[in-house]
Design an enzyme around this catalytic site. Structure first.
Site, PDB file in Angstrom:
ATOM      1  N   TYR A  98      40.752  43.809  48.800  1.00  0.00           N
ATOM      2  CA  TYR A  98      41.171  42.509  48.275  1.00  0.00           C
ATOM      3  C   TYR A  98      39.982  41.727  47.732  1.00  0.00           C
ATOM      4  O   TYR A  98      40.026  41.205  46.615  1.00  0.00           O
ATOM      5  CB  TYR A  98      41.857  41.714  49.380  1.00  0.00           C
ATOM      6  CG  TYR A  98      42.373  40.364  48.928  1.00  0.00           C
ATOM      7  CD1 TYR A  98      43.525  40.269  48.163  1.00  0.00           C
ATOM      8  CD2 TYR A  98      41.703  39.188  49.271  1.00  0.00           C
ATOM      9  CE1 TYR A  98      44.007  39.037  47.743  1.00  0.00           C
ATOM     10  CE2 TYR A  98      42.172  37.954  48.864  1.00  0.00           C
ATOM     11  CZ  TYR A  98      43.318  37.882  48.100  1.00  0.00           C
ATOM     12  OH  TYR A  98      43.784  36.662  47.682  1.00  0.00           O
TER      13      TYR A  98
ATOM     14  N   SER B 193      39.852  34.035  44.585  1.00  0.00           N
ATOM     15  CA  SER B 193      39.832  33.747  46.017  1.00  0.00           C
ATOM     16  C   SER B 193      38.389  33.511  46.442  1.00  0.00           C
ATOM     17  O   SER B 193      37.460  34.096  45.868  1.00  0.00           O
ATOM     18  CB  SER B 193      40.419  34.920  46.811  1.00  0.00           C
ATOM     19  OG  SER B 193      40.151  34.780  48.193  1.00  0.00           O
TER      20      SER B 193
END
Length: 255
Positions: free
Chosen positions: A155, A142
């Site tokens: 995350y 990501s």
């Protein structure tokens, strides 16, 4: 005939979001998709949704955090479809960590899936690819892995770990003929990003993300597939800023 006709492609987290869109894209390109996920029900409709024969999809219900189950699934895949040509390790989860309720369990879960799940899959598939001297492995990270963001302490950290794993594996496995890639999406409309309560800049639809990933893996030669560019380049530049300037900029951007 397509470039991927006859290939077998293992995709984790293929039941929804980016994983499902990528699975549909490879199916429409003629590949056999080895679709895995915790819930087998959404995987059962992949062939019909792609408009291909049912035998083009092999469904494997497996939780990537269960190492033994992952090994068994990979063994079953190779019996069913022979050598696995491409692997897209997409399974992941996301839970914001709020400033006023720091939750260690949120870290445990996200690292177990986003990092541990990747490692379990790699342990199961890398030896077979090394023995064959061929294969492609894509790790889905990501853009949030480049630098710390608000509410993304768990995350973002897990995706930063995925980035480092991919960078190391690219070097470690190149001599064995294994092509390791990193996929770094920005905001993609999925059930996970639906949890966000803020406006997501340059939001990409899952089908668009799948097309970018497909083109990058099949036609591209670079290590990282990062998109959308309007977000990827600023994030990369921000990763080079000194801390004082970075924190000041983020205060202005996020309020």
């Amino acid at each position: 005939m397509s470039e991927t006709t006859g290939e077998s492609v293992w995709i984790t987290g293929a039941g929804s979001g980016i994983g499902r869109a990528v699975a549909l894209r490879f199916l429409r390109a003629g590949a056999t998709v080895l679709a895995s996920g915790r819930d087998p029900d959404p995987l059962q409709t992949l062939a019909a949704d792609a408009g291909v024969a049912p035998e083009s999809v092999a469904v494997h219900a497996v939780d990537v955090t269960d190492r033994a189950a992952v090994h068994q699934a990979v063994a079953d895949m190779q019996v069913r479809a022979g050598p696995v040509d491409r692997v897209i390790l997409n399974a992941g989860t996301y839970q914001p960590v709020e400033a006023d309720s720091f939750d260690a369990a949120a870290f445990d879960r996200q690292f177990a899936v986003n990092v541990g799940g990747v490692v379990n899959c790699l342990e199961a598939i890398v030896p077979a690819m090394r023995a064959r001297g061929a294969g492609q492995i894509a790790l889905v990270g990501s853009l949030s892995g480049y630098r710390g963001l608000r509410r993304a302490s768990a995350y973002g950290a897990s995706k930063a770990a995925v980035m480092r794993i991919a960078e190391s594996l690219r070097q470690d496995q190149a001599a064995a003929g294994i092509d390791v890639r990193l996929v770094s999406p920005g905001f993609v409309r999925t059930p996970l990003t639906d949890r966000n309560d803020f406006e997501m800049p340059f939001l990409v639809e899952a089908e668009d993300a799948a097309e970018r990933i497909y083109r990058g893996l099949v036609h591209g030669r670079g290590f990282e597939i990062a998109f959308p560019r309007r977000l990827a380049w600023p994030v990369r530049l921000a990763s080079m800023l000194p801390y004082g300037l970075y924190f000041s900029m983020m205060r202005r951007v996020t309020g």
